[in-house]
Design a protein around this motif. Structure first.
Motif, PDB file in Angstrom:
ATOM      1  N   ASP A  24      41.248 -10.104  -3.129  1.00 17.98           N
ATOM      2  CA  ASP A  24      40.248  -9.869  -3.201  1.00 17.98           C
ATOM      3  C   ASP A  24      40.230  -8.855  -3.475  1.00 17.98           C
ATOM      4  O   ASP A  24      40.914  -7.793  -2.960  1.00 17.98           O
ATOM      5  N   ALA A  25      38.989  -8.539  -3.739  1.00 17.78           N
ATOM      6  CA  ALA A  25      38.347  -7.086  -3.994  1.00 17.78           C
ATOM      7  C   ALA A  25      38.433  -5.823  -2.120  1.00 17.78           C
ATOM      8  O   ALA A  25      38.398  -4.938  -2.697  1.00 17.78           O
ATOM      9  N   SER A  26      38.384  -6.903  -1.590  1.00 20.30           N
ATOM     10  CA  SER A  26      37.631  -6.452  -0.158  1.00 20.30           C
ATOM     11  C   SER A  26      39.952  -5.665   0.517  1.00 20.30           C
ATOM     12  O   SER A  26      39.512  -4.550   1.023  1.00 20.30           O
ATOM     13  N   TYR A  27      40.409  -6.039  -0.451  1.00 21.81           N
ATOM     14  CA  TYR A  27      41.845  -5.934  -0.242  1.00 21.81           C
ATOM     15  C   TYR A  27      42.016  -4.492  -1.405  1.00 21.81           C
ATOM     16  O   TYR A  27      42.903  -3.434  -0.623  1.00 21.81           O
ATOM     17  N   LEU A  28      41.891  -5.009  -2.079  1.00 21.61           N
ATOM     18  CA  LEU A  28      41.738  -3.296  -3.503  1.00 21.61           C
ATOM     19  C   LEU A  28      41.010  -2.777  -2.567  1.00 21.61           C
ATOM     20  O   LEU A  28      41.795  -1.433  -2.573  1.00 21.61           O
ATOM     21  N   SER A  29      39.978  -2.835  -1.580  1.00 22.44           N
ATOM     22  CA  SER A  29      38.826  -1.614  -1.733  1.00 22.44           C
ATOM     23  C   SER A  29      40.127  -0.997  -0.309  1.00 22.44           C
ATOM     24  O   SER A  29      39.968   0.516  -0.189  1.00 22.44           O
ATOM     25  N   LYS A  30      40.723  -1.875   0.402  1.00 15.21           N
ATOM     26  CA  LYS A  30      41.774  -0.703   1.093  1.00 15.21           C
ATOM     27  C   LYS A  30      42.513  -0.535   1.076  1.00 15.21           C
ATOM     28  O   LYS A  30      43.061   0.759   1.771  1.00 15.21           O
ATOM     29  N   GLY A  94      38.584  -6.412 -25.378  1.00 15.75           N
ATOM     30  CA  GLY A  94      39.926  -6.381 -25.393  1.00 15.75           C
ATOM     31  C   GLY A  94      40.092  -6.882 -23.580  1.00 15.75           C
ATOM     32  O   GLY A  94      38.735  -6.474 -22.781  1.00 15.75           O
ATOM     33  N   ALA A  95      40.768  -6.738 -23.151  1.00 16.24           N
ATOM     34  CA  ALA A  95      42.012  -7.017 -22.039  1.00 16.24           C
ATOM     35  C   ALA A  95      43.126  -6.672 -21.267  1.00 16.24           C
ATOM     36  O   ALA A  95      44.352  -5.839 -22.392  1.00 16.24           O
ATOM     37  N   GLY A  96      43.141  -6.222 -20.620  1.00 13.98           N
ATOM     38  CA  GLY A  96      44.767  -5.321 -19.925  1.00 13.98           C
ATOM     39  C   GLY A  96      44.876  -5.500 -18.543  1.00 13.98           C
ATOM     40  O   GLY A  96      44.096  -7.071 -17.377  1.00 13.98           O
ATOM     41  N   PHE A  97      46.226  -5.025 -18.103  1.00 15.69           N
ATOM     42  CA  PHE A  97      47.227  -5.055 -16.784  1.00 15.69           C
ATOM     43  C   PHE A  97      46.835  -3.930 -16.293  1.00 15.69           C
ATOM     44  O   PHE A  97      47.918  -3.218 -17.184  1.00 15.69           O
ATOM     45  N   PHE A  98      45.976  -3.300 -14.836  1.00  8.95           N
ATOM     46  CA  PHE A  98      46.924  -2.662 -14.025  1.00  8.95           C
ATOM     47  C   PHE A  98      47.049  -3.285 -12.608  1.00  8.95           C
ATOM     48  O   PHE A  98      47.013  -4.395 -12.647  1.00  8.95           O
ATOM     49  N   ASP A  99      48.237  -2.685 -12.509  1.00  5.85           N
ATOM     50  CA  ASP A  99      49.199  -3.325 -12.162  1.00  5.85           C
ATOM     51  C   ASP A  99      49.600  -2.020 -10.058  1.00  5.85           C
ATOM     52  O   ASP A  99      49.801  -0.731 -11.251  1.00  5.85           O
ATOM     53  N   VAL A 100      49.310  -1.972  -9.001  1.00  7.36           N
ATOM     54  CA  VAL A 100      49.213  -0.961  -8.475  1.00  7.36           C
ATOM     55  C   VAL A 100      49.950  -1.367  -7.043  1.00  7.36           C
ATOM     56  O   VAL A 100      49.702  -3.323  -6.818  1.00  7.36           O
ATOM     57  N   ARG A 101      50.578  -0.760  -6.889  1.00  5.39           N
ATOM     58  CA  ARG A 101      51.590  -0.551  -5.332  1.00  5.39           C
ATOM     59  C   ARG A 101      50.498  -0.909  -4.001  1.00  5.39           C
ATOM     60  O   ARG A 101      50.402  -0.621  -4.059  1.00  5.39           O
ATOM     61  N   SER A 102      50.939  -2.170  -3.508  1.00  3.17           N
ATOM     62  CA  SER A 102      50.585  -2.830  -1.869  1.00  3.17           C
ATOM     63  C   SER A 102      50.591  -1.466  -1.550  1.00  3.17           C
ATOM     64  O   SER A 102      52.089  -0.898  -1.405  1.00  3.17           O
ATOM     65  N   GLU A 103      50.827  -2.048   0.238  1.00  4.26           N
ATOM     66  CA  GLU A 103      51.508  -0.804   0.894  1.00  4.26           C
ATOM     67  C   GLU A 103      52.487  -1.105   1.848  1.00  4.26           C
ATOM     68  O   GLU A 103      53.140  -0.468   1.836  1.00  4.26           O
ATOM     69  N   GLY A 104      52.712  -2.992   1.294  1.00  5.68           N
ATOM     70  CA  GLY A 104      53.852  -3.340   1.903  1.00  5.68           C
ATOM     71  C   GLY A 104      55.209  -3.031   0.156  1.00  5.68           C
ATOM     72  O   GLY A 104      55.949  -3.383   0.041  1.00  5.68           O
ATOM     73  N   PRO A 161      51.248  16.275  -2.943  1.00  4.64           N
ATOM     74  CA  PRO A 161      50.286  16.683  -1.521  1.00  4.64           C
ATOM     75  C   PRO A 161      49.791  15.505  -1.328  1.00  4.64           C
ATOM     76  O   PRO A 161      49.227  15.150  -0.943  1.00  4.64           O
ATOM     77  N   TYR A 162      49.247  14.759  -2.660  1.00  7.12           N
ATOM     78  CA  TYR A 162      48.571  13.587  -3.285  1.00  7.12           C
ATOM     79  C   TYR A 162      48.782  12.441  -2.940  1.00  7.12           C
ATOM     80  O   TYR A 162      47.747  11.363  -2.328  1.00  7.12           O
ATOM     81  N   ARG A 163      49.840  12.759  -2.881  1.00  4.55           N
ATOM     82  CA  ARG A 163      50.616  11.404  -2.659  1.00  4.55           C
ATOM     83  C   ARG A 163      50.467  11.221  -1.199  1.00  4.55           C
ATOM     84  O   ARG A 163      50.186  10.285  -0.754  1.00  4.55           O
ATOM     85  N   LYS A 164      50.591  12.150   0.075  1.00  6.03           N
ATOM     86  CA  LYS A 164      50.584  11.689   1.237  1.00  6.03           C
ATOM     87  C   LYS A 164      49.042  11.956   1.620  1.00  6.03           C
ATOM     88  O   LYS A 164      48.523  11.451   2.723  1.00  6.03           O
ATOM     89  N   GLU A 165      48.053  12.312   1.172  1.00  2.77           N
ATOM     90  CA  GLU A 165      47.282  12.480   1.031  1.00  2.77           C
ATOM     91  C   GLU A 165      46.825  11.089   0.877  1.00  2.77           C
ATOM     92  O   GLU A 165      45.754  10.901   2.057  1.00  2.77           O
ATOM     93  N   TYR A 166      46.525   9.917  -0.373  1.00  4.71           N
ATOM     94  CA  TYR A 166      47.124   9.219  -0.480  1.00  4.71           C
ATOM     95  C   TYR A 166      47.264   8.118   0.753  1.00  4.71           C
ATOM     96  O   TYR A 166      46.460   6.801   1.496  1.00  4.71           O
ATOM     97  N   LEU A 167      48.412   8.340   1.270  1.00  4.68           N
ATOM     98  CA  LEU A 167      48.431   7.371   2.205  1.00  4.68           C
ATOM     99  C   LEU A 167      48.068   7.495   3.820  1.00  4.68           C
ATOM    100  O   LEU A 167      48.349   6.576   4.026  1.00  4.68           O
ATOM    101  N   GLN A 168      47.784   8.841   3.547  1.00  5.39           N
ATOM    102  CA  GLN A 168      46.975   9.111   5.100  1.00  5.39           C
ATOM    103  C   GLN A 168      45.634   8.424   4.815  1.00  5.39           C
ATOM    104  O   GLN A 168      45.171   8.071   5.836  1.00  5.39           O
ATOM    105  N   THR A 169      45.064   7.383   3.634  1.00  8.24           N
ATOM    106  CA  THR A 169      43.817   7.735   3.136  1.00  8.24           C
ATOM    107  C   THR A 169      43.203   6.069   3.340  1.00  8.24           C
ATOM    108  O   THR A 169      42.183   5.144   3.325  1.00  8.24           O
ATOM    109  N   ARG A 170      44.641   5.818   3.014  1.00  5.53           N
ATOM    110  CA  ARG A 170      44.753   3.781   3.141  1.00  5.53           C
ATOM    111  C   ARG A 170      44.640   3.213   4.226  1.00  5.53           C
ATOM    112  O   ARG A 170      45.019   3.464   4.776  1.00  5.53           O
ATOM    113  N   THR A 171      43.190   2.329   3.749  1.00  5.45           N
ATOM    114  CA  THR A 171      43.424   1.920   5.169  1.00  5.45           C
ATOM    115  C   THR A 171      44.282   0.579   5.252  1.00  5.45           C
ATOM    116  O   THR A 171      43.645  -0.458   6.500  1.00  5.45           O
ATOM    117  N   ALA A 172      44.976  -0.095   4.543  1.00  8.77           N
ATOM    118  CA  ALA A 172      45.501  -1.212   4.370  1.00  8.77           C
ATOM    119  C   ALA A 172      47.009  -1.396   5.648  1.00  8.77           C
ATOM    120  O   ALA A 172      47.267  -0.048   5.171  1.00  8.77           O
TER     121      ALA A 172
END
Ligand code: KMT
Ligand code: NI
Length: 172
Positions: A24-30, A94-104, A161-172
């Motif tokens: 769900d969208a709330s997990y995506l927001s995490k 049209g349409a398309g798929f964005f795949d994103v990596r989860s915390e796991g 550095p942007y990867r490290k920053e992202y990992l710190q802000t992610r809340t999942a």
């Protein structure tokens, strides 16, 4: 928009690869992924003002538009990468798929159609593909100059550095 866990089965990347497990969208927001549905383009302008997106363009990804390089482009969009800025896409047709990596480190597949707008945070690993209709038209928004450079996943980019920053802000 419809999001679900990717099934990791082999086969064409443009097939749905739906495991049947919804996200769900709330997990995506995490994960830092924001989703909107805007039927009225004035709402896109409002968001762009709020978030200081000053520039935009429209890209069409299809064999008609891209010709011989279409298949190659679709493969390259599907290489796992990150950016040092947000990736904002507003689907116009049209349409398309964005795949994103989860915390796991699993793939979450996000299916986007007309009027869907997605914001991927800087530093999230992701990839894109058209679906089996081979057609998407999307508005790309950006803050200043577009920084399209995909940084493909690897040991050097894992410590960006942007990867490290992202990992710190992610809340999942
Ligand atoms: C991307 O970032 O992979 C793209 O811009 C693909 C086309 S936009 C749907
Ligand atoms: Ni990207």
């Amino acid at each position: 928009m419809r999001a679900y866990w990717y099934d990791n089965e082999s086969g064409d990347q443009r097939e749905p690869h739906d495991s049947g497990r919804a996200v769900d969208a709330s997990y995506l927001s995490k994960l830092g992924v924001l989703y909107y549905n805007f039927a009225d383009e004035a709402d896109v302008d409002k968001l762009a003002n709020q978030r200081s997106y000053k520039n935009r363009d429209v890209i069409t990804v299809s064999p008609e538009k891209m010709g011989d390089i279409y298949e190659e482009k679709v493969k390259s969009f599907f290489h796992e990468h990150l950016h040092e800025d947000e990736e904002i896409r507003y689907i116009r047709d049209g349409a398309g798929f964005f795949d994103v990596r989860s915390e796991g480190d699993e793939w979450v597949r996000i299916f986007l159609v007309k009027d869907d707008l997605i914001i991927l945070p800087a530093g999230i690993y992701h990839r894109f593909t058209t679906d089996s209709n081979n057609y998407i038209q999307a508005m790309r928004l950006f803050k200043e100059e577009p920084k399209w450079t995909p940084l493909n996943r690897g040991p050097e980019i894992d410590v960006n550095p942007y990867r490290k920053e992202y990992l710190q802000t992610r809340t999942a």
